[in-house]
Design a protein around this motif. Sequence first.
Motif, PDB file in Angstrom:
ATOM      1  N   VAL A 179      -4.440  43.699   0.027  1.00 12.84           N
ATOM      2  CA  VAL A 179      -4.692  44.021  -1.544  1.00 12.84           C
ATOM      3  C   VAL A 179      -5.449  45.265  -1.765  1.00 12.84           C
ATOM      4  CG1 VAL A 179      -4.895  43.010  -3.611  1.00 12.84           C
ATOM      5  CG2 VAL A 179      -4.563  41.523  -1.543  1.00 12.84           C
ATOM      6  N   LEU A 226      -2.510  34.684  -5.076  1.00 13.98           N
ATOM      7  CA  LEU A 226      -1.968  35.257  -4.074  1.00 13.98           C
ATOM      8  C   LEU A 226      -2.158  34.542  -2.717  1.00 13.98           C
ATOM      9  CD1 LEU A 226      -2.932  39.010  -4.798  1.00 13.98           C
ATOM     10  CD2 LEU A 226      -0.936  37.984  -5.595  1.00 13.98           C
ATOM     11  N   HIS A 247       1.312  41.264   4.796  1.00 16.38           N
ATOM     12  CA  HIS A 247       1.709  41.042   3.374  1.00 16.38           C
ATOM     13  C   HIS A 247       0.696  42.233   2.699  1.00 16.38           C
ATOM     14  CE1 HIS A 247       3.810  37.353   4.016  1.00 16.38           C
ATOM     15  NE2 HIS A 247       2.826  36.848   4.700  1.00 16.38           N
ATOM     16  N   TYR A 305       0.500  32.034  -2.563  1.00 19.15           N
ATOM     17  CA  TYR A 305       1.617  32.730  -2.458  1.00 19.15           C
ATOM     18  C   TYR A 305       1.798  33.014  -0.964  1.00 19.15           C
ATOM     19  CZ  TYR A 305       5.713  35.404  -3.472  1.00 19.15           C
ATOM     20  OH  TYR A 305       6.877  36.063  -3.370  1.00 19.15           O
ATOM     21  N   ILE A 313       4.073  50.636  -7.887  1.00 16.26           N
ATOM     22  CA  ILE A 313       4.615  49.544  -7.390  1.00 16.26           C
ATOM     23  C   ILE A 313       6.017  49.741  -6.598  1.00 16.26           C
ATOM     24  CG2 ILE A 313       5.178  47.001  -7.675  1.00 16.26           C
ATOM     25  CD1 ILE A 313       2.219  47.851  -8.084  1.00 16.26           C
ATOM     26  N   LEU A 356       7.341  46.857  -3.730  1.00 20.10           N
ATOM     27  CA  LEU A 356       6.633  45.713  -3.647  1.00 20.10           C
ATOM     28  C   LEU A 356       7.459  44.620  -4.610  1.00 20.10           C
ATOM     29  CD1 LEU A 356       2.859  46.545  -3.681  1.00 20.10           C
ATOM     30  CD2 LEU A 356       4.498  46.059  -1.687  1.00 20.10           C
ATOM     31  N   ASP A 357       8.011  43.831  -3.914  1.00 19.38           N
ATOM     32  CA  ASP A 357       8.610  42.697  -4.777  1.00 19.38           C
ATOM     33  C   ASP A 357       7.924  41.363  -4.612  1.00 19.38           C
ATOM     34  OD1 ASP A 357      10.654  41.438  -6.313  1.00 19.38           O
ATOM     35  OD2 ASP A 357      12.024  40.867  -4.606  1.00 19.38           O
ATOM     36  N   VAL A 358       6.672  41.560  -4.855  1.00 22.17           N
ATOM     37  CA  VAL A 358       5.792  40.313  -4.668  1.00 22.17           C
ATOM     38  C   VAL A 358       4.809  40.159  -6.064  1.00 22.17           C
ATOM     39  CG1 VAL A 358       5.620  40.620  -2.114  1.00 22.17           C
ATOM     40  CG2 VAL A 358       3.995  41.693  -3.588  1.00 22.17           C
ATOM     41  N   PRO A 359       4.114  39.059  -6.191  1.00 18.31           N
ATOM     42  CA  PRO A 359       3.276  39.038  -7.529  1.00 18.31           C
ATOM     43  C   PRO A 359       2.313  40.070  -7.221  1.00 18.31           C
ATOM     44  CG  PRO A 359       3.699  36.970  -6.378  1.00 18.31           C
ATOM     45  CD  PRO A 359       4.358  37.779  -5.570  1.00 18.31           C
ATOM     46  N   VAL A 360       1.914  40.758  -8.335  1.00 17.08           N
ATOM     47  CA  VAL A 360       0.838  41.866  -8.304  1.00 17.08           C
ATOM     48  C   VAL A 360       0.006  41.436  -9.578  1.00 17.08           C
ATOM     49  CG1 VAL A 360       0.602  44.245  -8.862  1.00 17.08           C
ATOM     50  CG2 VAL A 360       2.133  43.651  -7.543  1.00 17.08           C
ATOM     51  N   GLN A 391       5.697  39.542 -11.241  1.00 13.10           N
ATOM     52  CA  GLN A 391       6.486  39.861 -10.192  1.00 13.10           C
ATOM     53  C   GLN A 391       7.797  40.337 -11.143  1.00 13.10           C
ATOM     54  OE1 GLN A 391       7.353  36.481  -7.486  1.00 13.10           O
ATOM     55  NE2 GLN A 391       8.687  37.950  -6.167  1.00 13.10           N
ATOM     56  N   SER A 434      -0.121  43.542  -1.346  1.00 13.80           N
ATOM     57  CA  SER A 434       0.018  43.492  -2.934  1.00 13.80           C
ATOM     58  C   SER A 434      -0.881  44.496  -3.550  1.00 13.80           C
ATOM     59  CB  SER A 434      -0.134  42.278  -3.286  1.00 13.80           C
ATOM     60  OG  SER A 434       0.090  42.100  -4.800  1.00 13.80           O
TER      61      SER A 434
END
Length: 278
Positions: free
Chosen positions: A6, A209, A37, A212, A53, A58-62, A72, A39
């Motif tokens: 992260v 995160l 992973h 997730y 982004i 990135l297609d993940v929670p931020v 997301q 983020s």
Amino acid sequence: MVKLIVTDLDGTLLNEEKHIPKDNVLALREAMENGLHVSVATGRNFYSAKPYIEELGLDVPVIFQNGAFIYQWMEDKVIYKSELDVQIAIRVVESARRNNLFYIVYRDFLEEKDMYVDEPYSGTFSKYLEQNSWRLNVVDDVLKYLKTKNSIAEIAVVGDEPTVVKAISEALDGFQNQTSVVKNNTLGNETFYEVFGPNSSKESSFQYLLRYFNVTHEQTMYLGDSFNDIGLLKIVGYPVVMENGHDEVKKYARFITKSNDEAGVAYAVRRWALNSVK
């Protein structure tokens, strides 16, 4: 072993020209190709952070706005938001005025032109306002725009730190459990503080995160440079601070990497996450 990376944006992933060095992009893509992973946890709002982004894919929670908002974006999925009650926001504005401090109202997490000011500013954070001029509404009185809503995203208060702390403390007297106060950054003789709704911090939102991505604190690398990164640096297994970071922040690092202008994120990812730097 690192399973989740992260990164902060400003002062960390981004260089001083507010671009992601190519090597940072390549290293993070390499990490993702190797099953790690990735983020972001930033103080920026969604629209301000969106180009970066997208560039990372990135297609993940931020985590946005210091943990007050988790989103997301490709799925237009709001995962978490903590809003600031308007009556408390009004108290902060009034206290800032009494103490001759500059303030910025951020009305909504997903309002593209979200920043409202009603006083001129000239100080060490002028560059921040210049860089965010596309978000800025200059109005006659921000209170008119506050009173049209029940809650907002946040308020920032800028000035010499003792006066800012005093003004915020006066405004939040009796309301501490309904708010979160984040020290974002210090430049020269001024400090930038932000007031959010309750349970707003990078470290509290980080817990989402972990769930997730199904990883632990110990399996996470976090890269940062400023005061709003300290809470998260304290709880991950691989806390990394940039060479350009504040000295106070470096106390919480396990590793010090190169500066943001030297693609320090890439160096850290390859050396301590991918172990590919010899």
